[in-house]
Design an enzyme around this catalytic site. Structure first.
Site, PDB file in Angstrom:
ATOM      1  N   ASP A 132      40.403  36.696  34.881  1.00 22.81           N
ATOM      2  CA  ASP A 132      40.560  37.907  35.681  1.00 22.81           C
ATOM      3  C   ASP A 132      41.596  37.727  36.783  1.00 22.81           C
ATOM      4  O   ASP A 132      41.249  37.729  37.960  1.00 22.81           O
ATOM      5  CB  ASP A 132      39.196  38.277  36.293  1.00 22.81           C
ATOM      6  CG  ASP A 132      39.173  39.702  36.800  1.00 22.81           C
ATOM      7  OD1 ASP A 132      40.141  40.438  36.539  1.00 22.81           O
ATOM      8  OD2 ASP A 132      38.185  40.082  37.457  1.00 22.81           O
TER       9      ASP A 132
ATOM     10  N   GLU B  94      31.630  45.550  32.296  1.00 25.66           N
ATOM     11  CA  GLU B  94      31.130  45.640  33.676  1.00 25.66           C
ATOM     12  C   GLU B  94      30.361  46.929  33.917  1.00 25.66           C
ATOM     13  O   GLU B  94      30.542  47.606  34.931  1.00 25.66           O
ATOM     14  CB  GLU B  94      32.293  45.490  34.664  1.00 25.66           C
ATOM     15  CG  GLU B  94      32.999  44.141  34.527  1.00 25.66           C
ATOM     16  CD  GLU B  94      34.091  43.884  35.554  1.00 25.66           C
ATOM     17  OE1 GLU B  94      34.701  44.857  36.027  1.00 25.66           O
ATOM     18  OE2 GLU B  94      34.321  42.704  35.879  1.00 25.66           O
TER      19      GLU B  94
ATOM     20  N   GLU C   2      44.379  41.369  44.342  1.00 22.84           N
ATOM     21  CA  GLU C   2      42.949  41.125  44.504  1.00 22.84           C
ATOM     22  C   GLU C   2      42.632  39.653  44.773  1.00 22.84           C
ATOM     23  O   GLU C   2      41.898  39.329  45.704  1.00 22.84           O
ATOM     24  CB  GLU C   2      42.212  41.604  43.243  1.00 22.84           C
ATOM     25  CG  GLU C   2      40.723  41.315  43.264  1.00 22.84           C
ATOM     26  CD  GLU C   2      39.991  41.866  42.049  1.00 22.84           C
ATOM     27  OE1 GLU C   2      40.639  42.479  41.185  1.00 22.84           O
ATOM     28  OE2 GLU C   2      38.760  41.682  41.984  1.00 22.84           O
TER      29      GLU C   2
HETATM   30  C1  GCU Z   1      38.006  42.878  38.105  1.00 28.78           C
HETATM   31  C2  GCU Z   1      37.897  43.654  39.387  1.00 28.78           C
HETATM   32  C3  GCU Z   1      37.200  44.950  39.172  1.00 28.78           C
HETATM   33  C4  GCU Z   1      37.885  45.711  38.032  1.00 28.78           C
HETATM   34  C5  GCU Z   1      37.961  44.860  36.800  1.00 28.78           C
HETATM   35  C6  GCU Z   1      38.715  45.498  35.656  1.00 28.78           C
HETATM   36  O1  GCU Z   1      36.750  42.458  37.670  1.00 28.78           O
HETATM   37  O2  GCU Z   1      37.215  42.884  40.350  1.00 28.78           O
HETATM   38  O3  GCU Z   1      37.241  45.681  40.373  1.00 28.78           O
HETATM   39  O4  GCU Z   1      37.189  46.866  37.767  1.00 28.78           O
HETATM   40  O5  GCU Z   1      38.601  43.669  37.102  1.00 28.78           O
HETATM   41  O6  GCU Z   1      39.828  45.046  35.379  1.00 28.78           O
HETATM   42  O7  GCU Z   1      38.242  46.420  35.028  1.00 28.78           O
END
Ligand code: GCU
Length: 662
Positions: free
Chosen positions: A353, A274, A381
């Site tokens: 996730d 990400e 979340e």
């Molecule tokens: C999810 C979450 C993110 C987080 C990511 C992770 O995608 O929405 O906010 O950073 O998990 O576990 O790194």
């Protein structure tokens, strides 16, 4: 602790100890903590505590807490518990063990002092029981102070600084964590921005202060670091893990960290994930990256927790060949056996996730030569953001008891997690710690399951209720009411949200509330593929993405066919018609309608039960939950109506019971 909710350690829980006579033998920092706990209880309730002295059998001690080894604050988490001749005895060879033994006595309450018990040995199944805080040091423009945080600000950081004035609160937090068995905390977000990056170097003192507040409760502090730290902080031209200057930079930085925090736990790394930097940029593998950090931590006994959450988040939704669910397995199984002993691969429990329902990640069980840690998400979340009651104990327990190899044979996930169990924390600076007071049950349950992954979660829930809600005249009614509200709440949440394991259908970005197509045409790789005929993702080997084939044979066969796939995961593994008959005998579409109506009804019922408990507990706690139930009900109705209307419009199939769908 002034101002903060006592959670599962109300003063009353110490009455059985505080009214009795205790002898504490041994010395060291954690023994001091044990002594402090008992002494405080005795002041409150009139008992007495002596330290050391010779233990003569005729002395009238009710409780003996004895350290048999050395208390260096770390080794020895096991303890023994025994009751005979009118005396209760706890022994441990390490200070942490003695502390856990004390909290065991607290949990037992008066029963710890009644009857006789043979010698029981207690030891944690998992050596690392960790909470990862996704706390930002500086407020992030989109994510705020705590990423995916639903309990106010950070316990540790405020507006770019460590909350020095709140270290007492941090200590109280450590106390709560120790009382449910947690022994490690990572204090900053895995997404490491500039301010967090600096914690590793010029701001390590602030981390040391936090570590100092957690240490008396046997908790080691860990730090999330950016893989690009040698560039961002050190001004080097590269962060290539095989570059000598890079290794040297990390070695020096780590030496300074250990000078400030001698019992520092190690680093948590989110790399090539990400948008976070990682070894791919240099053509290196994740084993290269993790091992470089493991090598610099090794002389100090530190560990690198290297996250396996690596996937393409810039996917083209038109591309049906890329399946995000496959990513972690595809990236990491070729590296099995290559990771250093103190490099732990931290795997999310499901392949996607933290959805309300996912299969267990096929990576767990597929890397016998690697120490794995399994990561769950206590912060809600995707499970109601601590506005909804959603007790996750049964979900985590299912995951931990799952046996990846050949169905009933082989080790469970709990046993395979040799590198530890990790939860993303659900705590903030909220007076109730977790925003929703009942979300405390998730934190407590995680700790107790991490200690004993095959424990019955409902027994843990009862334990939490018993401790948190001090006994009163209406105890049975209160206990039964709380159990009703919490016990089935995960399945209730599942019923009124995304059906049959398909996941998502949430509003993009913040992930709260329904949006059936919110991620359907997005680059994040999270789809349901609903059309007028059917819904679901074909992940079979025969006709789909092949994901089902990542499991060991017995499970691969179960998941491969819609006929054998468990109903609750059907749409995760298969694209089926709305008229497809589930193993339950219902069609997919009728199941959707029914569960969505039922889910809302169950929230209505739980709200009623909660209302009936007014007067049986602290009014502020009752009011906070009552207020959240209003929002949960509003949101559940919204989910029901959007999901049902969407699929009625897509499929044209009416509800068999003629209920109102819009
Ligand atoms: C999810 C979450 C993110 C987080 C990511 C992770 O995608 O929405 O906010 O950073 O998990 O576990 O790194």
């Amino acid at each position: 602790m002034q101002g903060a909710d006592p959670a599962w350690l109300p003063d009353e829980a110490f009455r059985p100890i505080g009214t009795r006579h205790t002898l504490i033998r041994g010395s060291g920092p954690l023994v001091d903590t044990v002594h402090g706990e008992v002494a405080e209880a005795c002041v409150r309730f009139g008992g007495s505590v002596s330290r050391d002295g010779t233990l003569v059998s005729c002395e009238p001690y009710d409780l003996v807490l004895e350290l048999t080894g050395t208390d260096d604050g770390d080794c020895g988490e096991a303890f023994t518990f025994e009751r005979g001749d009118g005396r209760t005895t706890v022994t441990a060879s390490g200070g942490s063990g003695l502390l856990y033994g004390l909290f065991h006595v607290v949990r037992l309450g008066d029963t710890a002092f009644q009857g006789s018990y043979g010698r029981e040995e207690h030891r944690p199944e998992s050596a690392v029981r960790m909470l990862d805080h996704w706390d930002n040091v500086a407020v992030h423009p989109v994510m705020g102070q705590v990423e995916r945080g639903y309990a106010g600000g950070s316990l540790f950081w405020e507006d770019g600084r460590a909350r020095g004035e709140l270290l007492g609160r941090v200590r109280a937090y450590g106390r709560l964590l120790a009382a449910c068995g947690i022994n490690a905390v990572a204090v900053n977000n895995v997404n490491v921005h500039e301010a967090e990056a600096r914690l590793l170097t010029d701001r390590i003192r602030e981390v040391a202060e936090i570590a100092g507040a957690l240490r008396p409760y046997g908790i080691r502090t860990h730090l999330s670091v950016t893989f690009a730290a040698p560039m961002v902080l050190g001004g080097l031209p590269t962060a290539d893990p095989l570059d000598e200057a890079v290794r040297g930079w990390w070695a020096e930085a780590s030496a300074r960290v250990y000078a400030a925090i001698p019992d520092f736990g190690g680093y948590v790394v989110k790399a090539d994930s990400e948008g976070q930097p990682g070894p791919f940029a240099y053509g290196r593998s994740h084993a290269d990256g993790a091992n470089m950090l493991a090598a610099v931590l090794e002389p100090y006994g530190g560990t690198v927790h290297w996250r396996a959450f690596v996937y393409d988040h810039r996917q083209d939704w038109r591309d049906r060949t890329t399946d995000r669910a496959r990513a972690a397995y595809d990236h990491f199984t070729p590296l099995d056996g290559e990771f250093a002993d103190n490099a732990v691969l931290q795997v999310k429990h499901g392949p996607m996730d933290f959805q309300v329902r996912e299969p267990v990640s096929p990576l767990i069980g597929a890397m016998p030569g690697t120490r794995l840690a399994v990561e769950v998400q206590a912060t809600q979340e995707y499970t109601g953001q601590q506005r909804h009651v959603c007790w996750l104990g049964p979900m985590w327990s299912e995951v931990l008891r799952f046996r990846p190899h050949d169905g009933a044979d082989g080790a469970s996930v709990g046993e395979l997690a040799r590198g530890g169990l990790v939860a993303v924390s659900n705590v903030g600076d909220d007076p109730f710690w977790t925003g929703h007071p009942l979300a405390q049950a998730n934190l407590y349950t995680f700790g107790r399951l991490a200690w004993q992954p095959d424990a019955d979660p409902r027994r843990i829930l009862d334990e939490w209720i018993g401790l948190t809600f001090a006994p009163g005249p209406d105890d049975t009614r209160l206990h039964a009411g709380l159990r009703t509200v919490l016990d089935g709440s995960w399945r209730t949440y599942e019923k009124y949200t995304a059906p049959l394991g398909v996941g998502w259908m949430v509003q993009p970005g913040h992930h709260y509330g329904p949006s059936v197509d919110g991620y359907e045409y997005s680059p994040w790789g999270t789809y349901h593929f609903a059309d007028r005929d059917g819904i679901g993702v074909d992940r079979s080997v025969a006709t789909g993405t092949g994901y089902a084939g990542q499991y060991a044979k017995a499970w691969a066969e179960v998941y491969e066919s819609p006929e054998t796939c468990p109903d609750e995961l059907l749409l995760f593994f298969h694209h089926v018609s709305y008229g497809h008959t589930l193993r339950s005998g219902k069609t997919v579409i009728q199941h959707m309608y029914d569960t969505h109506f039922e889910g809302v009804e169950e929230v209505e019922e739980a709200r009623e039960v909660w209302a009936s408990l007014a007067g049986l507990m602290d009014p502020a706690r009752h009011a906070r939950v009552a207020e959240r139930f209003e929002e949960q009900l509003r949101s559940a109705r919204e989910w029901r109506d959007q999901i049902n209307s969407y699929f009625l419009r897509k499929s044209g199939v009416p509800d068999a019971h003629g209920r109102r769908i819009y």
